[in-house]
Design a protein around this motif. Structure first.
Motif, PDB file in Angstrom:
ATOM      1  N   PHE A   1       0.936  -1.287  -0.110  1.00 43.67           N
ATOM      2  CA  PHE A   1      -0.199   0.007  -0.140  1.00 43.67           C
ATOM      3  C   PHE A   1       0.845   1.383  -0.113  1.00 43.67           C
ATOM      4  CE2 PHE A   1      -4.114  -2.135   1.089  1.00 43.67           C
ATOM      5  CZ  PHE A   1      -5.041  -1.308   0.269  1.00 43.67           C
ATOM      6  N   THR A   2       1.999   1.041   0.612  1.00 42.79           N
ATOM      7  CA  THR A   2       2.781   2.588   0.899  1.00 42.79           C
ATOM      8  C   THR A   2       3.983   2.530  -0.060  1.00 42.79           C
ATOM      9  OG1 THR A   2       3.939   1.361   2.433  1.00 42.79           O
ATOM     10  CG2 THR A   2       1.957   2.493   3.449  1.00 42.79           C
TER      11      THR A   2
ATOM     12  N   GLU B   1       6.189   3.380  -3.372  1.00 44.74           N
ATOM     13  CA  GLU B   1       5.970   4.426  -4.561  1.00 44.74           C
ATOM     14  C   GLU B   1       5.501   3.404  -5.678  1.00 44.74           C
ATOM     15  OE1 GLU B   1       8.990   7.046  -5.200  1.00 44.74           O
ATOM     16  OE2 GLU B   1       8.051   7.851  -6.756  1.00 44.74           O
TER      17      GLU B   1
ATOM     18  N   MET C   1       0.713  -1.292  -5.580  1.00 50.27           N
ATOM     19  CA  MET C   1      -0.640  -2.033  -5.683  1.00 50.27           C
ATOM     20  C   MET C   1      -0.784  -2.700  -6.625  1.00 50.27           C
ATOM     21  SD  MET C   1      -2.782  -2.199  -3.123  1.00 50.27           S
ATOM     22  CE  MET C   1      -3.987  -3.550  -3.039  1.00 50.27           C
TER      23      MET C   1
ATOM     24  N   ALA D   1      -8.674  -0.093  -3.861  1.00 49.27           N
ATOM     25  CA  ALA D   1      -7.521  -0.421  -3.490  1.00 49.27           C
ATOM     26  C   ALA D   1      -6.406   0.224  -3.993  1.00 49.27           C
ATOM     27  CB  ALA D   1      -7.304  -2.041  -3.564  1.00 49.27           C
ATOM     28  N   VAL D   2      -6.456   0.350  -5.232  1.00 55.39           N
ATOM     29  CA  VAL D   2      -5.334   1.169  -6.229  1.00 55.39           C
ATOM     30  C   VAL D   2      -5.468   2.428  -5.747  1.00 55.39           C
ATOM     31  CG1 VAL D   2      -4.716   2.030  -8.353  1.00 55.39           C
ATOM     32  CG2 VAL D   2      -5.243  -0.651  -8.088  1.00 55.39           C
TER      33      VAL D   2
ATOM     34  N   ALA E   1      -6.768   3.936  -2.875  1.00 58.33           N
ATOM     35  CA  ALA E   1      -6.367   4.201  -1.486  1.00 58.33           C
ATOM     36  C   ALA E   1      -4.847   4.175  -1.572  1.00 58.33           C
ATOM     37  CB  ALA E   1      -6.862   2.957  -0.628  1.00 58.33           C
ATOM     38  N   ALA E   2      -4.205   3.208  -2.155  1.00 56.04           N
ATOM     39  CA  ALA E   2      -2.619   3.038  -2.311  1.00 56.04           C
ATOM     40  C   ALA E   2      -1.991   4.479  -2.749  1.00 56.04           C
ATOM     41  CB  ALA E   2      -2.205   1.908  -3.008  1.00 56.04           C
TER      42      ALA E   2
ATOM     43  N   LEU F   1      -1.948   7.017  -0.173  1.00 58.33           N
ATOM     44  CA  LEU F   1      -0.797   6.666   1.051  1.00 58.33           C
ATOM     45  C   LEU F   1       0.399   6.539   0.542  1.00 58.33           C
ATOM     46  CD1 LEU F   1      -2.667   3.544   2.751  1.00 58.33           C
ATOM     47  CD2 LEU F   1      -2.307   5.871   3.625  1.00 58.33           C
ATOM     48  N   ARG F   2       0.808   6.246  -0.688  1.00 59.63           N
ATOM     49  CA  ARG F   2       2.149   6.261  -0.982  1.00 59.63           C
ATOM     50  C   ARG F   2       3.131   7.530  -1.137  1.00 59.63           C
ATOM     51  NH1 ARG F   2       0.196   4.627  -6.806  1.00 59.63           N
ATOM     52  NH2 ARG F   2       0.237   6.649  -7.609  1.00 59.63           N
ATOM     53  N   PRO F   3       4.377   7.498  -1.292  1.00 56.89           N
ATOM     54  CA  PRO F   3       4.974   8.722  -1.539  1.00 56.89           C
ATOM     55  C   PRO F   3       5.076   8.892  -3.012  1.00 56.89           C
ATOM     56  CG  PRO F   3       6.534   6.896  -0.962  1.00 56.89           C
ATOM     57  CD  PRO F   3       5.223   6.514  -0.849  1.00 56.89           C
ATOM     58  N   LYS F   4       5.185  10.011  -3.701  1.00 56.95           N
ATOM     59  CA  LYS F   4       5.325  10.253  -5.156  1.00 56.95           C
ATOM     60  C   LYS F   4       6.231  11.374  -5.368  1.00 56.95           C
ATOM     61  CE  LYS F   4       2.059  10.998  -8.844  1.00 56.95           C
ATOM     62  NZ  LYS F   4       2.578   9.679  -9.677  1.00 56.95           N
ATOM     63  N   LYS F   5       7.343  10.833  -5.544  1.00 54.30           N
ATOM     64  CA  LYS F   5       8.416  11.619  -6.008  1.00 54.30           C
ATOM     65  C   LYS F   5       9.087  11.214  -7.335  1.00 54.30           C
ATOM     66  CE  LYS F   5       9.899  12.187  -1.023  1.00 54.30           C
ATOM     67  NZ  LYS F   5       9.369  11.073  -0.664  1.00 54.30           N
ATOM     68  N   PRO F   6       8.449  11.361  -8.338  1.00 53.02           N
ATOM     69  CA  PRO F   6       9.015  10.855  -9.707  1.00 53.02           C
ATOM     70  C   PRO F   6      10.523  11.813 -10.103  1.00 53.02           C
ATOM     71  CG  PRO F   6       7.215  12.448 -10.018  1.00 53.02           C
ATOM     72  CD  PRO F   6       7.347  12.366  -8.521  1.00 53.02           C
TER      73      PRO F   6
ATOM     74  N   LYS G   1      13.803   7.409 -12.682  1.00 49.47           N
ATOM     75  CA  LYS G   1      12.847   6.341 -12.140  1.00 49.47           C
ATOM     76  C   LYS G   1      11.904   6.172 -13.093  1.00 49.47           C
ATOM     77  CE  LYS G   1      12.183   7.299  -7.237  1.00 49.47           C
ATOM     78  NZ  LYS G   1      11.314   7.949  -6.298  1.00 49.47           N
ATOM     79  N   LEU G   2      11.386   7.152 -14.033  1.00 45.73           N
ATOM     80  CA  LEU G   2      10.341   6.825 -14.874  1.00 45.73           C
ATOM     81  C   LEU G   2      10.910   6.126 -16.138  1.00 45.73           C
ATOM     82  CD1 LEU G   2       8.432  10.169 -14.475  1.00 45.73           C
ATOM     83  CD2 LEU G   2       7.987   7.880 -13.326  1.00 45.73           C
ATOM     84  N   GLU G   3      12.201   5.816 -16.348  1.00 46.03           N
ATOM     85  CA  GLU G   3      12.636   5.315 -17.394  1.00 46.03           C
ATOM     86  C   GLU G   3      12.186   3.979 -17.783  1.00 46.03           C
ATOM     87  OE1 GLU G   3      17.107   5.387 -18.280  1.00 46.03           O
ATOM     88  OE2 GLU G   3      16.762   7.406 -18.675  1.00 46.03           O
TER      89      GLU G   3
END
Lengths: 427, 118, 105, 221
Positions: free
Chosen positions: A91-92, A94, A261, B22-23, B25-26, B29-34, B38-40
């Protein structure tokens, strides 16, 4: 109603009580029906998802024991909280989407795979009267819905815009899609014997009139059961047919770009499909929920756990098969054997009938069900053994030919070498 | 029968929504630092070369087509299997003929080497 | 399940799907896309067959048998048609029907 | 509005929307996905028509099998993805399709249209009397279908013909699609050259690709 009856019908009683409650609040009508169905579906999905968590734990533990390891043992007693820890991580974590991905396709693929895996459970009977939808095409529906995952795999492979993903998706689909054919073919003898595609009817056919378990179809059709099981293992993409995640060859196959997820949904799809195949196998060949003394849902649980244990056992012990072996096993062994088996079952079931009504309608020889089971059992075993012996002879011929070829090449090499030594011009 | 299919429909919607939740909610919750690295596209740590345009072998297609044809053949057998108890005995011969024709198709593919993966 | 749905609703949907497929067949520039159009048209035919079966003769099996036959035809058509396209692509490096006018290998 | 009507409209929108996107999508892979969406909508329509077996068969055959074939073909001919989705005749094609739809809609639709002397449309379909429910499907319809498949007075011929069609399709498709070895390619071309020489005076040798890569059949021709 006695206590034993109450325990036996626990699921049904609770369900009826909830349904009554909803009707009491909303009044009878379409809206109440819809709410009851929605609640049922929600409970079913949640139960399956929880089972998925339990399955991951059980599999790690069992495979570890098979391989002389301990398995998860840090989170909680016996590592029982490991699935929850995994869930929190999923869930957590990235969740990156590659910049060049085809966003809609990429995001839809895991949702589709998980949704259609869960959809299968809507037609499976768990106990007498406890079935989401008793439709007249039950088995066929299960196989049809199972085929949706191939599309989702292709979507995942394309959407990631990654060579490994696309190649992995292609390989997976081309290799595993073929196992749908033996699955289809081996369901047919079961339908022939039970005269219906409804899973409830198939279970009933394996139950005696007084509710005790009768002769399960695995006794009638051992070859079909074996082929269905192998096809089921291959369809769910599990070891030893797990070419779709052959880490050494194509990294992680079609879901290499997925994380967080969405990756969890792919895992959920795989395990839920495995669970579905186990339950369908139990229903088709092991008599479903029928069993003495214990409540029926407990019997289903025991039998399913048994089948799933064999799945785990295979995973723990067998090496991965090669691609060409996988294809050859399907098209050159399982499909021809299944077809021969269908023909044998059709003829024998038509000649040896068990009910006087059928005899007067179509002719044939009246025999007891046990005798019919024995006849079909012997026929199945004979077909299986003769198929295996033909295979063994063929393999031997091929091996000898290969050895002769190697030998002749070696002789030729020797000849050229001696020529060279004898007639080489001096420098 | 109708409510049964209605339940399947409800199940489809419920399962889809549950997975979607579920997707979602995730994603809260999740961090997002693109970052560009990372995106390659993942290629075992190497620089990504070109597009995912790989030329596929036609063998994939041939296996798919054998599967498709056997699939429809199998589907036609299902109504017969349900009706097995009420059909006369010569019907079995018809089905054997049907299966024999399918086997001829398989045999042709076998002889042409279409079942050989190499 | 047919509460308040008249037969012509199904026929109109099927006709619309058929015409969409026809447009795809006539106007697409890629032979694979043309075959997709053909699949749409076959689906429209099947809707029609099953709709007529349901409304006019639900006890008879004529519509069902022909619908099942259409499944086989569709599969065979897709298999052969797409195999042809792949073969053409291998030889010509193109699946644009406008460019495939040489009749030579 | 009944629930069935709402479901029908939703399903029809899925079917037709998917269909439109199939013919309009620039990217062929997306077109294939919309094709699958359209098939899925058709599955829903079959369920509304109480043809559950055919709904499942639609799912299995079209979504699980034929669409895989289409996607594989899209991938195998990938270099040829057209930048323009439609050819130069698309306006004419659009007009033809629209006219055809208008004609069918008039014929089967509820609105009566009088052209000259004759009246079209507003057909009262024989057994569907206005306001009366449609007769139910018998429970044993699948059994009847299975019986009719093997009954020589009904569709046994069709049933066997289906098997023959599968056989022929298998033979044809494998023959067309399979990879030939270079030797086979050369032999086939030599045969073709021979045939064309029989018909017309020889002008030039047919180009043989990769001729030097393998041992060409030297003698025999």
């Amino acid at each position: 109603m006695s206590v034993i009856d109450t325990i036996n019908n626990l699921i049904k009683i609770v369900g009826d009580a909830v349904a009554d409650l909803v009707v009491g609040i909303l009044g009878a009508g379409q809206i109440a029906d819809l709410v009851i169905m929605g609640l049922g579906a929600l409970v079913l999905c949640t139960a399956v998802a929880l089972t998925f968590m339990g399955m991951t734990w059980a599999e790690r533990k069992v495979v570890a024991r098979i391989q002389n390891r301990v398995g998860p043992n840090q989170a909680g007693p016996f590592g029982l909280l490991q699935p929850i820890a995994d869930g929190i991580k999923m869930f957590t974590k990235e969740d990156t989407t590659p910049a060049s991905a085809d966003r809609w396709v990429y995001n839809a693929a895991p949702l589709i795979i998980a949704t259609f895996a869960l959809l299968t459970f809507s037609v499976l009977p768990f106990a007498p009267g406890v079935v989401g939808a008793n439709i007249n095409i039950g088995v066929f529906f299960v196989i049809a819905v199972g085929s949706a995952s191939t599309v989702a795999i292709l979507m995942a492979g394309w959407g990631s815009n990654n060579k490994y993903s696309l190649l992995g998706a292609f390989r997976t689909v081309a290799q595993l899609v073929g196992y749908e054919v033996p699955m289809l073919l081996n369901v047919i003898p079961v339908i022939v014997l039970s005269g219906s595609m409804s899973l409830v009817d198939i279970v009933q056919r394996q139950t005696l009139a007084d509710g005790n378990p009768g002769i399960p179809f695995i006794v009638y059709l051992p070859l079909s059961a074996l082929a269905f099981f192998i096809a089921g293992v291959a369809e769910t993409g599990r070891s030893p047919f797990d070419l779709l995640e052959a880490e050494s060859e194509i990294v992680a196959g079609f879901h290499v770009e997925y994380s967080g997820m969405k990756f969890a949904l792919f895992m959920l799809g795989e395990y839920v499909n495995t669970l579905a195949v186990s339950i369908v196998f139990v229903i088709l060949f092991l008599g479903g929920y029928a069993g003495p003394i214990l409540p029926s849902y407990i019997w289903l649980l025991i039998k399913t756990a048994l089948v799933f244990f064999v799945f785990m056992w295979l995973r723990g012990t067998l090496p991965r098969v090669r691609v060409d072996q996988l294809m050859a096993l399907n098209w050159k062994v399982m499909v021809p054997l299944s077809v021969v088996n269908i023909i044998a079952v059709l003829i024998l079931a038509k000649v040896f009938v068990t009910s006087p009504g059928l005899q007067s309608a179509n002719g044939g020889i009246l025999v007891a069900p046990e005798a019919q089971a024995l006849i079909l059992f012997v026929a199945n075993i004979v077909i299986l053994l003769s198929g295996l012996s033909i295979m063994a002879r063929r393999a031997r011929v091929l091996r000898l030919a290969e050895e002769a070829q190697i030998e002749s090449r070696r002789a030729a090499n020797r000849a050229t070498a001696s020529n060279f030594i004898g007639g080489a011009p001096a420098k | 029968m109708r409510t049964d299919f209605a339940f399947i429909g409800v199940m489809l919607v419920t399962a889809f929504l549950l997975m979607g939740v579920a997707v979602f909610a995730a994603s809260l919750l999740r961090p997002k630092k693109p970052s560009p690295a990372k995106l390659e596209t993942y290629e075992c740590g190497m620089e990504t070369v070109g597009d995912a345009w790989v030329q596929f072998r036609v063998q994939y297609y041939i296996f798919a087509l054998i599967f498709v044809l056997f699939d429809v053949g199998g589907v036609l057998l299902f109504p017969f299997a349900v009706a097995f108890n009420v059909v006369p005995i010569y019907a079995v011969l018809v089905v054997i003929l049907f299966l024999g024709t399918l086997m001829m198709a398989l045999l042709y593919a076998w002889r042409k080497g279409a079942l050989q993966w190499d | 399940m047919l509460n308040g749905i008249p037969l012509y609703w199904f026929l109109l949907v099927s006709a619309a799907l058929f015409c969409i497929g026809l447009y795809g067949v006539l106007a697409r520039k890629n032979a694979v896309a043309i075959l997709m159009g053909v699949e749409l048209m076959l689906n429209a035919v099947n809707i029609n067959l099953l709709a007529f079966w349901r409304y006019m003769a639900p006890g008879s099996t004529a519509g069902l048998a022909f619908a099942a036959f259409i499944f086989v035809v569709a599969a065979a058509e897709a298999a052969i048609g797409l195999a042809l396209m792949i073969s053409v692509y291998r030889n010509m490096r193109s699946v644009d029907p406008d460019k495939l006018d040489t009749m030579k290998l | 509005m009944t629930i069935s009507q709402i479901l029908f409209i939703v399903m029809s929108l899925v079917v037709l929307g998917g269909g439109v996107m199939v013919v309009a999508a620039r990217n062929l892979f997306h077109a294939a996905l919309f094709l699958i969406l359209s098939f899925f909508g058709v599955t829903g329509l079959y369920l509304l028509l109480d043809a559950s077996f055919f709904a499942a068969a639609q799912f299995l055959v079209y979504i699980g099998a034929i669409s895989i074939l289409v996607i594989f073909a899209v991938m195998l001919t990938r270099g040829a993805m057209a930048a323009q989705p439609a050819n130069s005749q698309w306006p004419a094609a659009l007009v033809v399709s629209a006219i055809l739809f208008a004609i069918i809609a008039v014929i089967v639709g509820p609105i009566a249209v009088t052209i000259g002397e004759r009246q079209f449309g507003d057909v009262s379909w024989p057994s569907v009397v206005e306001g009366q429910p449609v007769p139910a499907v018998p429970d044993d319809i699948l059994v009847r279908l299975g019986q009719s498949f093997v009954d020589f007075n009904q569709y046994a011929a069709l049933f066997l013909l289906a098997a023959v069609l599968i056989l022929v399709a298998m033979v044809g498709a494998i023959w067309v699609a399979r990879d030939r070895t270079p030797r086979e390619v050369i032999e086939e071309r030599a045969e073709l050259a021979e045939e064309s020489q029989d018909m017309a005076p020889p002008q030039h040798q047919l180009p043989v690709k990769n001729a030097e890569a393998v041992e060409a059949p030297t003698a025999g021709h």
